[in-house]
Motif scaffolding. Structure first.
Motif, PDB file in Angstrom:
ATOM      1  N   LEU A 211     -10.176  -1.171   2.008  1.00 13.30           N
ATOM      2  CA  LEU A 211      -8.478  -2.030   2.152  1.00 13.30           C
ATOM      3  C   LEU A 211      -8.355  -3.295   3.336  1.00 13.30           C
ATOM      4  CD1 LEU A 211      -6.361   1.313   3.117  1.00 13.30           C
ATOM      5  CD2 LEU A 211      -6.293  -0.636   0.859  1.00 13.30           C
TER       6      LEU A 211
ATOM      7  N   LEU B 268       0.515  -0.907   0.259  1.00 13.47           N
ATOM      8  CA  LEU B 268       0.153   0.315  -0.057  1.00 13.47           C
ATOM      9  C   LEU B 268       1.100   1.358  -0.141  1.00 13.47           C
ATOM     10  CD1 LEU B 268      -3.160   1.540   0.014  1.00 13.47           C
ATOM     11  CD2 LEU B 268      -2.305   1.479   2.568  1.00 13.47           C
TER      12      LEU B 268
ATOM     13  N   GLN C 118      -0.129   6.309   5.583  1.00 15.63           N
ATOM     14  CA  GLN C 118      -1.528   5.455   5.370  1.00 15.63           C
ATOM     15  C   GLN C 118      -2.050   4.236   6.493  1.00 15.63           C
ATOM     16  OE1 GLN C 118      -3.494   4.826   2.330  1.00 15.63           O
ATOM     17  NE2 GLN C 118      -1.798   5.386   0.643  1.00 15.63           N
TER      18      GLN C 118
ATOM     19  N   LYS D 120      -5.793   4.211   8.756  1.00 19.50           N
ATOM     20  CA  LYS D 120      -6.499   3.403   7.532  1.00 19.50           C
ATOM     21  C   LYS D 120      -6.644   1.957   8.180  1.00 19.50           C
ATOM     22  CE  LYS D 120      -6.060   5.594   2.965  1.00 19.50           C
ATOM     23  NZ  LYS D 120      -5.728   5.753   2.025  1.00 19.50           N
TER      24      LYS D 120
ATOM     25  N   THR E   9       4.054   0.343   3.650  1.00 20.59           N
ATOM     26  CA  THR E   9       3.107   0.960   3.715  1.00 20.59           C
ATOM     27  C   THR E   9       3.832   1.734   4.337  1.00 20.59           C
ATOM     28  OG1 THR E   9       0.947   1.917   3.937  1.00 20.59           O
ATOM     29  CG2 THR E   9       1.619   0.661   5.780  1.00 20.59           C
TER      30      THR E   9
ATOM     31  N   LEU F 294      -2.206  -3.022  -3.417  1.00 22.52           N
ATOM     32  CA  LEU F 294      -3.238  -1.921  -3.834  1.00 22.52           C
ATOM     33  C   LEU F 294      -3.315  -0.748  -4.177  1.00 22.52           C
ATOM     34  CD1 LEU F 294      -3.804  -3.358   0.189  1.00 22.52           C
ATOM     35  CD2 LEU F 294      -5.389  -3.965  -1.768  1.00 22.52           C
TER      36      LEU F 294
END
Length: 588
Positions: free
Chosen positions: A142, A109, A160, A164, A156, A133
């Motif tokens: 997600l 991500l 992020q 999230k 990630t 992603l």
């Protein structure tokens, strides 16, 4: 001035001899077995995407050629094939040391930064299953994908993760490792339960012995966009690389000296298949723009980086059209020789706009997440019929089929008859299943035919034309009306930037056609313009097909991958539940 139905290609249009010059001869003689021999294969046998894409170049004459040029806000960074090999080896060692085994799931991500590309290729080397992603996803999409895909590792950023995933981490029992990529020039933050990506990379060796993988070993997990329900995880294998190579050669016409730019994010299948894998297979230099869309910036990249092959999407093209062709005229693109588009059907107006603004028509092509690679295309040597998706590529057999009331499928032999588009199974990048959903996968096939769910027709010259998704087709007074045809006609009007068309229930004719349009810069909504658009559509399409109602709106709802959400237009028009909005552009 009325435009011709066909854009004829001449020798002057082909500044580089095309890879698919004689379509009929190549199509007749092509075999996937022979295509496999164009790639190296793992020493000792087997197939691995990263070996074909990186190692065979890094160990040869191309090793010091730029593989990726990353264009950021402040600086441009080049990464050669040799450097890409070393960095992806380091990441493969990171996975190995974390105890991540063959077949276990690596999710990524990230924005379009070097760590994304290094992680994906290092994952292939380790035998991991890679699933990039889209970085604009919100928490719900997600969580859905990470759960369904049984993610063991996630790469990630701090932003992020904190925004999230941190609060829902306990809902992901399979997720053992979260690796945080720090912002450039900054140390990685100390977040409980996470690891420092850069620190781990610095500790590792540049050498790695690839985990042996076979052609049928799972390599990629791509999720469908989920516009009509829960997203499905399409399983793809290392052998898919043969399709990536062949379509990079024939559909995108890649040559070794090309500078290539695919604008798709690797969070979508296009950005993986044709933003990472295919250009590397052909040893070309890829431009990676790390920033979001900006018309002026895009034209400047095309000019300054001397891009020769450009692969983009209808949404981006419509945004450029909306910005006006005057911006394009400030720049020159002498090296640009081929422009292609995918994501949803390309309206004829956009094909012609490319010729006027860029000096080149835009070549549409068609494929799906499930097909893993381009199946039908307009290639450089083809005459273009604006609005058509082109002809099947070598190795692809396409059909128009119909189902009877008992569900039996038969092939329609006559041209110009609408039916469902089907492909003969057997190309290397065909999905091998939907993860944990065998029943849905089986329903995609009728014998040896893969049923795409797209309605189309074939003309007498073998060109295929998109009509609509089977659940989008409008049934009005006995007519079957494809929304794409109506949308394309509306976009021919100089005021219209985008159009979305739905069927609205009607007690007399079943459904009437209703259109929603957004306007180009310089035009204002008015009743006079609305009536003008109704008249324009009626003149172009005839009374039976033209919309009976048109609403002028500020913007149309789109998925995060850029597809117009007709089902949402319909739900809002009829006051129905809007359903899952996690895939809506700009959504949570």
């Amino acid at each position: 001035m009325e435009r011709p139905d066909i854009i004829r290609k001449t020798a002057q249009d082909l500044t580089v001899p095309p890879n698919l010059a004689n379509y009929d001869a190549v199509h007749a003689s092509f075999s996937w077995h022979e295509a496999e021999r164009e790639l190296a294969g793992l020493p000792g046998g087997g197939r691995n995407i990263a070996y074909e894409a990186v190692e065979r170049h890094a160990q040869g004459a191309q090793r010091d050629k730029t593989a990726f040029r990353f264009i950021g806000a402040q600086q441009t960074r080049d990464m050669t094939y040799r450097e890409l090999s070393a960095h992806s080896n380091r990441f493969a060692n990171v996975l190995k040391d974390l105890g991540v085994g063959k077949g276990e799931r690596l999710f990524i991500l990230l924005g379009r930064v070097p760590a994304l590309y290094v992680s994906a290729l290092g994952g292939f080397k380790n035998g991991s299953v890679v699933s990039p992603l889209f970085s604009a996803f919100g928490p719900e999409p997600l969580l859905t994908r990470l759960k369904l895909g049984e993610a063991k590792v996630l790469v990630t950023t701090e932003l992020q993760y904190r925004r999230k995933l941190e609060k829902v981490r306990d809902q992901l029992p399979n997720l053992k490792h979260v690796l945080i990529v720090a912002e450039e020039g900054k140390p990685a933050p100390s977040i409980p339960g996470t690891l420092d990506f850069n620190a781990l990379m610095e500790q590792e060796s540049d050498e790695f012995e690839l985990v042996p993988t076979q052609a049928e070993d799972m390599a990629l997990l791509h999720f469908t966009s989920g516009t009509t329900g829960t997203p499905k995880g399409a399983v793809h294998v290392h052998g898919a690389v043969v399709t990536h190579w062949a379509t990079g050669k024939y559909a995108l016409d890649l040559h070794p000296d090309d500078v290539y730019w695919c604008t798709a994010d690797p969070g979508w299948v296009t950005g993986t298949s044709y933003g990472i894998i295919a250009p590397l297979l052909h040893g070309v230099t890829s431009i990676i723009d790390e920033l979001d869309f900006d018309a002026e910036r895009w034209y400047r990249i095309l000019q300054e980086e001397q891009v020769s092959v450009w692969y983009t999407a209808p949404t981006a093209i419509r945004m450029l059209m909306k910005a006006g062709s005057e911006i394009a005229k400030k720049y020159a693109f002498p090296k640009l020789r081929f422009v292609a588009s995918v994501g949803e059907p390309l309206n004829p107006e956009a094909v012609w706009w490319g010729r006027e603004a860029l000096g080149l028509p835009i070549h549409d092509n068609w494929w799906q997440t499930e097909t893993g690679g381009i199946m039908i295309a307009n290639t450089p040597a083809f005459d273009i019929k604006p609005g058509s998706m082109g002809r099947p590529l070598p190795g692809v057999e396409a059909f128009i089929v119909k189902k009877d009331e008992q569900g039996n499928v038969s092939v329609i032999d006559q041209p110009e008859v609408e039916g469902e588009l089907a492909l003969r199974a057997g190309w290397p990048s065909m999905m091998r299943g939907y993860l944990h959903n065998d029943e849905k996968y089986r329903k995609c096939f009728a014998g040896e035919l893969y049923l795409t769910g797209d309605l189309a027709k074939r003309d007498q010259d073998g060109y295929y034309w998109f009509v609509g998704r089977s659940d989008d087709v409008i049934k009005s007074a006995g007519h079957l009306i494809g929304p794409f045809e109506v949308e394309s006609a509306l976009m021919e009007h100089p005021a219209v930037a985008e159009a979305g068309v739905i069927g609205k229930p009607d007690p007399t004719v079943g459904e009437v056609v209703k259109a929603f349009v957004s306007l180009k810069a310089g035009f204002e909504p008015s009743e006079e313009l609305r009536l003008e658009l109704l008249g324009h559509a009626r003149k172009r399409l005839g009374a039976a097909v033209a919309p009976k109602e048109i609403d002028i709106v500020a913007s149309l709802p789109r998925t995060r991958s850029g597809k117009i959400m007709r089902r949402l237009l319909k739900a809002r028009e009829l006051g129905l539940p809007e359903g899952d909005l996690s895939m809506l552009e700009g959504g949570a």
